[in-house]
Design an enzyme around this catalytic site. Structure first.
Site, mmCIF file in Angstrom:
data_model
loop_
_atom_site.group_PDB
_atom_site.id
_atom_site.type_symbol
_atom_site.label_atom_id
_atom_site.label_comp_id
_atom_site.label_asym_id
_atom_site.label_seq_id
_atom_site.Cartn_x
_atom_site.Cartn_y
_atom_site.Cartn_z
ATOM 1 N N ASP A 38 40.021 48.903 37.313
ATOM 2 C CA ASP A 38 39.503 47.656 37.881
ATOM 3 C C ASP A 38 40.286 47.206 39.105
ATOM 4 O O ASP A 38 41.374 47.686 39.361
ATOM 5 C CB ASP A 38 39.639 46.523 36.845
ATOM 6 C CG ASP A 38 38.524 46.541 35.839
ATOM 7 O OD1 ASP A 38 37.477 47.145 36.117
ATOM 8 O OD2 ASP A 38 38.701 45.938 34.767
ATOM 9 N N LYS A 60 35.248 44.832 40.553
ATOM 10 C CA LYS A 60 34.102 43.933 40.574
ATOM 11 C C LYS A 60 34.575 42.527 40.887
ATOM 12 O O LYS A 60 35.690 42.144 40.573
ATOM 13 C CB LYS A 60 33.413 43.972 39.207
ATOM 14 C CG LYS A 60 34.437 43.859 38.100
ATOM 15 C CD LYS A 60 33.885 44.185 36.757
ATOM 16 C CE LYS A 60 34.948 43.881 35.713
ATOM 17 N NZ LYS A 60 34.604 44.215 34.387
ATOM 18 N N MET A 174 40.465 32.602 35.772
ATOM 19 C CA MET A 174 39.275 32.580 36.636
ATOM 20 C C MET A 174 38.867 31.149 36.975
ATOM 21 O O MET A 174 37.676 30.841 37.081
ATOM 22 C CB MET A 174 38.103 33.315 35.954
ATOM 23 C CG MET A 174 38.408 34.780 35.686
ATOM 24 S SD MET A 174 37.107 35.621 34.781
ATOM 25 C CE MET A 174 37.489 35.130 33.103
HETATM 26 N N1 SAH Z 1 42.365 40.768 30.932
HETATM 27 C C1 SAH Z 1 43.070 39.970 31.914
HETATM 28 C C2 SAH Z 1 42.248 38.820 32.442
HETATM 29 C C3 SAH Z 1 41.013 39.252 33.216
HETATM 30 S S1 SAH Z 1 40.144 37.906 33.913
HETATM 31 C C4 SAH Z 1 44.393 39.497 31.305
HETATM 32 O O1 SAH Z 1 44.591 39.594 30.088
HETATM 33 O O2 SAH Z 1 45.264 39.063 32.066
HETATM 34 C C5 SAH Z 1 40.855 37.796 35.502
HETATM 35 C C6 SAH Z 1 41.729 36.568 35.628
HETATM 36 O O3 SAH Z 1 43.003 36.819 35.050
HETATM 37 C C7 SAH Z 1 42.034 36.130 37.027
HETATM 38 O O4 SAH Z 1 40.993 35.389 37.602
HETATM 39 C C8 SAH Z 1 43.268 35.286 36.812
HETATM 40 O O5 SAH Z 1 42.930 34.025 36.285
HETATM 41 C C9 SAH Z 1 43.971 36.068 35.730
HETATM 42 N N2 SAH Z 1 45.002 36.992 36.243
HETATM 43 C C10 SAH Z 1 45.024 38.316 36.147
HETATM 44 N N3 SAH Z 1 46.162 38.837 36.667
HETATM 45 C C11 SAH Z 1 46.888 37.780 37.103
HETATM 46 C C12 SAH Z 1 48.181 37.622 37.707
HETATM 47 N N4 SAH Z 1 48.946 38.683 37.988
HETATM 48 N N5 SAH Z 1 48.590 36.375 37.991
HETATM 49 C C13 SAH Z 1 47.848 35.296 37.722
HETATM 50 N N6 SAH Z 1 46.627 35.379 37.142
HETATM 51 C C14 SAH Z 1 46.163 36.597 36.829
#
Ligand code: SAH
Length: 253
Positions: A38, A60, A174
């Site tokens: 991803d 995506k 998000m």
């Molecule tokens: N499965 C992922 C989340 C996917 S949804 C998890 O467990 O982290 C995607 C969202 O995750 C982003 O919009 C943001 O809100 C958050 N996110 C992912 N990586 C991030 C990071 N390094 N720092 C801050 N927010 C993050």
């Protein structure tokens, strides 16, 4: 000749820093033949994949991934039916807003073997790197991890007011794009406009940045400071601890 079906590993890549990969994820990546990944998987982590491996990017964007998601599940099924073992690499944890559950369902329906490898979720790690524990004996006995993605969706609307009155800490993923609407709903719903909020952008990476404010004014502040996704928004008294406990020193770029 077909040698039977391959197996799919739904693997969490963690929030960005390669050192936050699990040992299992790291071993699977180093021996992978096919990796489907991803947008949120960091470059440093992609470097661990052998050069000879087939790397398939299925990045995506939020809000536009309904059709794309179907294609991703189809692809996983096709690869496995062709006898390939596949590492399906996702940011954070595969089952925390990663649609890993949907992919697992499709694999189960097609009788394809799979394993799920947990990852360090950004929901917990990004605040942690900003010195914010989501729970704390004195300030928060409960936490909810919520998507901000549905803020404008009347059909699947989240009852923000109810949420704010029933849990101590709210961590929103998000949520950057709908922060203004979310904050307004929370305050209209009775949340004290002075409740502290932190936004942690690109948590655990060299580009990590934290913006701290109050729910009543955070949307304006985020706009002024040009906050961009990916970011985790934390609402609740625990945010105040960030001022005292911020510990993460970014390595030089
Ligand atoms: N499965 C992922 C989340 C996917 S949804 C998890 O467990 O982290 C995607 C969202 O995750 C982003 O919009 C943001 O809100 C958050 N996110 C992912 N990586 C991030 C990071 N390094 N720092 C801050 N927010 C993050």
């Amino acid at each position: 000749m077909v040698h039977g079906k391959g197996k799919v590993f739904l693997v969490g890549a963690g929030p960005g820093d390669p050192q936050l990969l699990t040992v299992k994820a790291s071993e699977l990546l180093k021996t992978a033949k096919v990796v489907v990944y991803d947008r949120l998987v960091s470059k440093e982590i992609l470097k661990l994949i052998p050069k000879a491996a087939e790397k398939i990017y299925v990045g995506k964007r939020t809000g536009k991934h309904v059709v794309v998601q179907e294609k991703i599940t189809e692809l996983l099924v096709e690869l496995a039916l062709a006898g390939k073992d596949v590492v399906r690499l996702k940011g954070g944890d595969p089952f925390v807003f990663g649609r890993g559950g949907e992919e697992a369902e499709a694999l189960a329906e097609n009788k394809i073997k799979f394993e799920v490898v947990p990852g360090v979720t950004s929901a917990i790690a990004a605040p942690m790197y900003a010195g914010i524990p989501l729970t704390h004996r004195d300030y928060a006995a409960s936490v909810a991890i919520v998507t901000g993605h549905r803020a404008g969706n009347a059909e699947h609307a989240i009852d923000w007011a109810k949420l704010a009155s029933s849990v101590d800490t709210v961590a929103i993923l998000m949520g950057v794009e709908s922060l203004e609407a979310i904050a307004a709903k929370l305050v209209e719903g009775g949340l004290d406009p002075n409740v502290p909020v932190a936004i942690i952008e690109q948590g655990t990476s060299k580009r990590q940045r934290t913006v701290i404010g109050k729910i009543g004014t955070i949307a304006k502040e985020a706009e002024a400071k040009k906050v961009h996704p990916p970011a985790v928004i934390v609402i609740g008294e625990v945010v105040n601890l960030g001022r005292k406990l911020a510990w993460f020193k970014k390595p030089p770029r």
